[in-house]
Design a protein around this motif. Structure first.
Motif, PDB file in Angstrom:
ATOM      1  N   LEU A  56       9.520 -24.751  27.385  1.00 16.34           N
ATOM      2  CA  LEU A  56       9.590 -24.114  26.152  1.00 16.34           C
ATOM      3  C   LEU A  56       9.757 -22.399  26.201  1.00 16.34           C
ATOM      4  CD1 LEU A  56       8.098 -26.242  23.709  1.00 16.34           C
ATOM      5  CD2 LEU A  56      10.420 -26.194  23.942  1.00 16.34           C
ATOM      6  N   LEU A  60      12.953 -20.119  25.794  1.00 14.26           N
ATOM      7  CA  LEU A  60      12.820 -18.918  24.742  1.00 14.26           C
ATOM      8  C   LEU A  60      12.915 -17.529  25.634  1.00 14.26           C
ATOM      9  CD1 LEU A  60      10.241 -20.271  22.372  1.00 14.26           C
ATOM     10  CD2 LEU A  60      12.868 -20.363  22.149  1.00 14.26           C
ATOM     11  N   LEU A  63      16.506 -17.201  26.083  1.00 12.77           N
ATOM     12  CA  LEU A  63      17.187 -16.873  24.814  1.00 12.77           C
ATOM     13  C   LEU A  63      17.098 -15.271  24.584  1.00 12.77           C
ATOM     14  CD1 LEU A  63      18.648 -17.332  22.153  1.00 12.77           C
ATOM     15  CD2 LEU A  63      16.392 -17.769  21.120  1.00 12.77           C
ATOM     16  N   PHE A  82      21.373 -19.227  19.544  1.00 10.25           N
ATOM     17  CA  PHE A  82      20.299 -20.025  18.643  1.00 10.25           C
ATOM     18  C   PHE A  82      20.756 -21.559  18.712  1.00 10.25           C
ATOM     19  CE2 PHE A  82      18.368 -16.602  16.395  1.00 10.25           C
ATOM     20  CZ  PHE A  82      16.884 -16.593  16.891  1.00 10.25           C
ATOM     21  N   THR A  85      20.407 -22.854  22.685  1.00 11.06           N
ATOM     22  CA  THR A  85      19.059 -22.792  22.990  1.00 11.06           C
ATOM     23  C   THR A  85      18.263 -24.262  22.299  1.00 11.06           C
ATOM     24  OG1 THR A  85      18.746 -20.373  23.026  1.00 11.06           O
ATOM     25  CG2 THR A  85      16.761 -21.772  22.804  1.00 11.06           C
ATOM     26  N   CYS A  86      18.766 -24.448  20.961  1.00 10.88           N
ATOM     27  CA  CYS A  86      18.275 -25.471  20.359  1.00 10.88           C
ATOM     28  C   CYS A  86      18.773 -26.803  20.865  1.00 10.88           C
ATOM     29  CB  CYS A  86      18.575 -25.521  19.025  1.00 10.88           C
ATOM     30  SG  CYS A  86      17.744 -24.280  17.719  1.00 10.88           S
ATOM     31  N   LEU A  89      16.922 -27.240  24.424  1.00 10.55           N
ATOM     32  CA  LEU A  89      15.662 -27.556  24.190  1.00 10.55           C
ATOM     33  C   LEU A  89      15.608 -29.142  23.919  1.00 10.55           C
ATOM     34  CD1 LEU A  89      13.769 -24.703  22.263  1.00 10.55           C
ATOM     35  CD2 LEU A  89      13.578 -25.324  24.591  1.00 10.55           C
ATOM     36  N   GLU A 125      15.963 -22.418  34.094  1.00 12.36           N
ATOM     37  CA  GLU A 125      15.820 -20.996  33.607  1.00 12.36           C
ATOM     38  C   GLU A 125      15.429 -19.716  33.883  1.00 12.36           C
ATOM     39  OE1 GLU A 125      16.396 -21.224  29.949  1.00 12.36           O
ATOM     40  OE2 GLU A 125      17.434 -23.079  30.571  1.00 12.36           O
TER      41      GLU A 125
END
Length: 182
Positions: A56, A60, A63, A82, A85-86, A89, A125
């Motif tokens: 996570l 982030l 992001l 966003f 990213t959502c 995730l 990431e």
């Protein structure tokens, strides 16, 4: 953008990053280093929980750096960042839940496949974060060493061909040294 299109783009982007990490020597090396690091975090708390927090945190951070690079490129759209990213995730957590359930069925405290999976996701990431950093500041020496690995990632983020990337970066470095903004 239509939500289904965005979901599809994010899903294929994740698959592409995972494939790139698994098939390249540097990707496997980084994954092994992160995997070794996962053995040292067991003193913090429950292994799976901490690894989920690390994934996570990596998403982030991606992001954050993605917002910074899109501001630099003057293409900033917060809602798309966003949304992606959502979705990312959700895909990551789905993968991790499936792995955790399968691993629990095999052995209660094994965590080996879960550690490997989170290592690859964190490295994916990390590659994206390094790409964003090179877009913002292309003359960063440490990340510049990773130039060959990050070329396709940066070209994708800039929406240009890989062959045009050297020209773009050299122009950007010159502008940074002259103190002008791109």
């Amino acid at each position: 953008m239509e939500l289904l299109t965005v979901i599809q783009q994010v899903f294929y982007s994740i698959l592409g990053k995972i494939e790139k990490i698994i098939t390249t020597a540097i990707g496997r090396l980084w994954s092994c280093m992160v995997f070794a690091f996962t053995w040292t975090i067991t003193w913090i708390g429950e292994t799976r929980e901490i690894l989920v927090y690390l994934v996570l945190a990596a998403a982030l951070l991606d992001l954050f750096w993605g917002i910074a690079s899109s501001i630099k490129l003057k293409t900033f759209v917060l809602s798309i960042g966003f949304t992606k990213t959502c979705i990312k995730l959700a895909v990551y957590l789905s993968i991790l839940i499936i792995i955790a359930l399968a691993e629990k069925a095999l052995a209660e405290d094994w965590n080996l496949i879960f550690r490997l999976t989170t290592s690859v996701l964190i490295v994916a990431e990390g590659v994206s974060i390094c790409g964003h950093i090179l877009i913002i500041k292309p003359d960063v020496p440490v990340i510049r060493l990773l130039w060959k690995v990050l070329r396709s990632e940066i070209a994708k983020k800039l929406n240009i061909e890989v062959k045009d990337l050297d020209e773009y970066v050299s122009n950007n470095i010159k502008e940074n040294k002259n103190g002008t903004k791109s």
